[in-house]
Design a protein around this motif. Structure first.
Motif, PDB file in Angstrom:
ATOM      1  N   ARG A  36       0.383  -1.286  -0.208  1.00 16.91           N
ATOM      2  CA  ARG A  36       0.810  -0.261   0.158  1.00 16.91           C
ATOM      3  C   ARG A  36       1.535   1.070   0.613  1.00 16.91           C
ATOM      4  NH1 ARG A  36      -1.320   3.133   5.250  1.00 16.91           N
ATOM      5  NH2 ARG A  36      -1.597   1.102   5.791  1.00 16.91           N
ATOM      6  N   LEU A  37       2.097   1.115   1.284  1.00 17.98           N
ATOM      7  CA  LEU A  37       2.676   3.144   0.857  1.00 17.98           C
ATOM      8  C   LEU A  37       3.475   2.746  -0.315  1.00 17.98           C
ATOM      9  CD1 LEU A  37       4.060   1.950   5.029  1.00 17.98           C
ATOM     10  CD2 LEU A  37       2.721   3.841   3.974  1.00 17.98           C
TER      11      LEU A  37
ATOM     12  N   ARG B 283       1.825   1.956  -3.259  1.00 15.05           N
ATOM     13  CA  ARG B 283       1.082   2.030  -4.152  1.00 15.05           C
ATOM     14  C   ARG B 283       1.597   1.189  -5.102  1.00 15.05           C
ATOM     15  NH1 ARG B 283      -0.119   7.672  -4.097  1.00 15.05           N
ATOM     16  NH2 ARG B 283      -0.779   8.153  -1.961  1.00 15.05           N
TER      17      ARG B 283
ATOM     18  N   GLU C  40      -1.147  13.169  -4.988  1.00 15.88           N
ATOM     19  CA  GLU C  40      -0.622  14.690  -4.051  1.00 15.88           C
ATOM     20  C   GLU C  40      -1.046  14.165  -2.471  1.00 15.88           C
ATOM     21  OE1 GLU C  40      -4.124  17.341  -4.500  1.00 15.88           O
ATOM     22  OE2 GLU C  40      -3.810  17.659  -6.736  1.00 15.88           O
ATOM     23  N   MET C  41      -1.829  13.088  -2.598  1.00 16.04           N
ATOM     24  CA  MET C  41      -1.138  12.120  -0.864  1.00 16.04           C
ATOM     25  C   MET C  41      -0.649  11.163  -0.190  1.00 16.04           C
ATOM     26  SD  MET C  41      -4.844  12.906   0.015  1.00 16.04           S
ATOM     27  CE  MET C  41      -6.486  13.036   0.345  1.00 16.04           C
ATOM     28  N   GLY C  42      -0.491  11.374   0.273  1.00  9.74           N
ATOM     29  CA  GLY C  42       0.889  10.953   1.146  1.00  9.74           C
ATOM     30  C   GLY C  42       1.397  11.696   1.593  1.00  9.74           C
ATOM     31  N   ARG C  43       2.284  13.017   0.953  1.00 13.11           N
ATOM     32  CA  ARG C  43       3.772  13.050   0.639  1.00 13.11           C
ATOM     33  C   ARG C  43       4.017  13.942   2.240  1.00 13.11           C
ATOM     34  NH1 ARG C  43       2.380  17.876  -3.440  1.00 13.11           N
ATOM     35  NH2 ARG C  43       2.726  16.515  -5.563  1.00 13.11           N
ATOM     36  N   LYS C  44       2.521  13.785   2.750  1.00 12.85           N
ATOM     37  CA  LYS C  44       3.040  14.521   3.654  1.00 12.85           C
ATOM     38  C   LYS C  44       3.720  13.455   5.001  1.00 12.85           C
ATOM     39  CE  LYS C  44       0.906  18.320   5.103  1.00 12.85           C
ATOM     40  NZ  LYS C  44      -0.576  18.558   4.707  1.00 12.85           N
ATOM     41  N   ARG C  45       2.837  12.145   4.477  1.00 11.31           N
ATOM     42  CA  ARG C  45       4.266  10.690   5.660  1.00 11.31           C
ATOM     43  C   ARG C  45       5.614  10.677   4.786  1.00 11.31           C
ATOM     44  NH1 ARG C  45      -0.714   6.611   6.666  1.00 11.31           N
ATOM     45  NH2 ARG C  45      -1.404   8.584   8.013  1.00 11.31           N
TER      46      ARG C  45
ATOM     47  N   LEU D 233       6.140   9.478   1.654  1.00 22.04           N
ATOM     48  CA  LEU D 233       6.292   8.311   1.110  1.00 22.04           C
ATOM     49  C   LEU D 233       6.882   9.082  -0.350  1.00 22.04           C
ATOM     50  CD1 LEU D 233       2.304   6.796   0.876  1.00 22.04           C
ATOM     51  CD2 LEU D 233       4.639   6.296   2.903  1.00 22.04           C
TER      52      LEU D 233
END
Lengths: 275, 264
Positions: free
Chosen positions: B83-84, B86, B112-117, B119
């Motif tokens: 998942r991480l 993708r 755009e999603m997951g950037r804060k982590r 990834l």
């Protein structure tokens, strides 16, 4: 190959229906304009009946002034009315902002912490059940006759509908959308800023439309208690002096203020919520 | 595109494997002892009576529900690692587009999603714009979801699923709410995308003809609790086309699966 050939035709057929939708919005505008004619006409007729009725039955002006009397006061006393309009305008706007910002922030806290919601929501409900007229003198006693007490009263009346709507709006995200966010490994803040907050906007604006009119009520009520300027103070003053045409003109200005704020919120909504 | 299979189906590259995996919700067993190996590049369709855990199986593979016992691996990784990275994408029955974003902006959402982590988000070979073209929505990239038909919305969802170039595409009755014609069209388009990208597909459906038309393998699940009943290999000529549905071979598979579904 047959597979690829069949595809362009298919998407062309779907595009045609989109063109129809666009032409429909244009005719919608003209039908809206003609819809406005009916209520405006009705209002004019009602005003005429009022005018004729007051003159025909010779009702004294201090009991019920004719629309023309009110119109004359609106024209002659316009500087006085505006002098009292601006303080009420300021209290309404600042109260609107304070009440709604507080409600939005608390709604965000509620959505992130069920503990906070369980602890504070019943208190919020309780505060909402106190009539604003009953609580206004208490607030004036606490904060004094200045701007703060007035803003708190106007803000308090906006607070509850926005809180309830905002909580609902932030929770209105579908389970599948949240699953999508999880599959994309989205962080809590990404879910909040990119999904929850935009989802809540239609709910927020329906609350802001309520607040746009109620904050004016709050402002006027706050000016009934020991204020010497503002539309609320002018209402009290003209009532006790039997200056009915001025009273009616002041009421007219108050509702004009509500309409102004309501229209501003509606226009902002049209610009922001485009879906 | 000439429909030549680019997928290295070879047989031994494994995209996803489930070994003895069970899913429990409280005391209710949704899936029981599922063991499967899904070859890379294969197209699997999943059939079964209502409540047999078809959707749960996709949610198990996509790390949305954990296995109570057993294990699930995707390309040799755990589902969380996959998942991480993708490695897989999900297409829901409802397009789940964000209504305030244009078609293009919706396709760009996974980037755009997951950037804060922090990834490392893989970008596919195709840009979001090219993907919209691939699904037949060229020129509609600025349209808002409410301006698009149901079929078009679902195509945007497929483009969004492909934007990180996943190895595994999980689809939960993606065309279930569409009319027959649109559904046929999207089935053909999906097969074309599958042939071209070599992505492994796991496709849940209620429709036996759809399962036969799309699937190289049909996984039949049994209910209460959800278990594998059988895996039917569909040996029909490639590339598949809707006309295949009128052939006797197709009908043989359909009636076999219908009987199989009846004694679930």
């Amino acid at each position: 190959m047959a597979v690829t050939e069949s595809l362009p035709d298919a998407s062309a057929a779907e595009t045609e229906t989109e063109v129809e939708i666009e032409s429909r919005t244009a005719s919608l505008l003209t039908s809206r304009l003609s819809n406005a004619a009916l209520p405006v006409g009705t209002a004019i007729v009602l005003l005429m009946i009022w005018q004729i009725g007051v003159r025909f039955f010779e009702v004294p002006t201090y009991i019920a002034p004719a629309p023309t009397d009110v119109g004359a006061v609106l024209r002659d006393e316009f500087p006085l009315l505006m002098r009292n309009f601006w303080p009420t305008f300021t209290v309404s706007i600042v109260g609107f902002l304070a009440g709604n910002i507080a409600a939005i922030l608390i709604a965000v806290a509620f959505v992130h912490s069920r503990m906070a919601e369980r602890a504070f929501f019943p208190i919020a409900v309780f505060i909402n059940t106190i009539p604003i007229l009953a609580v206004a003198p208490i607030l004036v006693l606490i904060f004094g006759p200045g701007l703060i007490a007035k803003v708190v009263i106007a803000g308090l009346i906006c607070f509850f509908p926005t809180l309830v709507n905002m909580v609902r709006g932030l929770q209105s995200v579908s389970p599948q959308t949240l699953e999508l966010a999880r599959i994309l490994s989205a962080s809590k803040s990404e879910v909040f800023w990119k999904i929850r907050l935009p989802s809540s906007l239609p709910f927020l604006f329906s609350a802001l439309k309520i607040a746009a009119t109620t904050c004016v009520i709050g402002a006027i009520v706050s000016e009934w208690i020991g204020a010497d300027v503002g539309l609320g103070a002018l209402i009290i003053d003209s009532t006790f002096n039997y200056r009915s045409p001025l009273l009616y003109a002041t009421v007219f200005m108050s509702s004009g203020l509500s309409v102004l704020l309501f229209a501003s919120v509606t226009i902002t909504e049209k610009l922001v919520v485009r879906w | 595109m000439d429909g030549a299979p680019h997928n290295q189906a070879g047989g031994r590259d494994i995209a996803a494997s489930l070994s003895n995996a069970s899913v429990k919700f409280g005391t209710f067993t949704a899936l029981s002892e599922i063991s499967l190996e899904i070859g890379a590049g294969e197209f699997w369709t999943i059939l079964g009576p209502s409540g047999c855990g078809k959707s749960t199986m996709l949610r198990l593979v996509s790390d949305l529900v954990p296995p109570a016992i057993g294990a699930v691996e995707i390309l040799g990784k755990t589902t969380e690692q996959a998942r991480l990275a993708r490695e897989f994408a999900f297409v829901f029955q409802d397009a789940t587009l964000l209504p305030w974003r244009s078609a293009l902006k919706n396709v760009e959402l996974p980037l755009e999603m997951g950037r804060k982590r922090g990834l490392a988000i893989p970008r596919g070979d195709r840009t979001p714009l090219e993907l919209l073209e691939l699904v037949g929505l060229k020129g509609r990239e600025d349209a808002m979801p409410h301006e698009l038909s149901g079929g078009m919305r679902q195509r945007v969802a497929i483009a969004r699923a492909l934007v990180c170039q996943p190895k595994l595409l999980l689809m939960d009755e993606p065309f279930g709410a569409l009319d027959e014609m649109t559904r046929d069209r999207l089935n053909m388009q999906l097969l074309e995308i599958w042939r071209e990208t070599g992505v492994t597909c796991l496709f849940v459906t209620h429709s036996i003809p759809e399962a036969v038309l799309l699937g190289q393998k049909v996984l039949m699940l049994r209910a209460h609790p959800g278990r594998v009943k059988e895996v039917v290999e569909i040996d029909l000529p490639e590339p598949r086309h809707v006309e295949l549905r009128e052939t006797p071979e197709f009908n043989r598979y359909s009636s076999y699966l219908r009987k199989s579904l009846e004694d679930c």
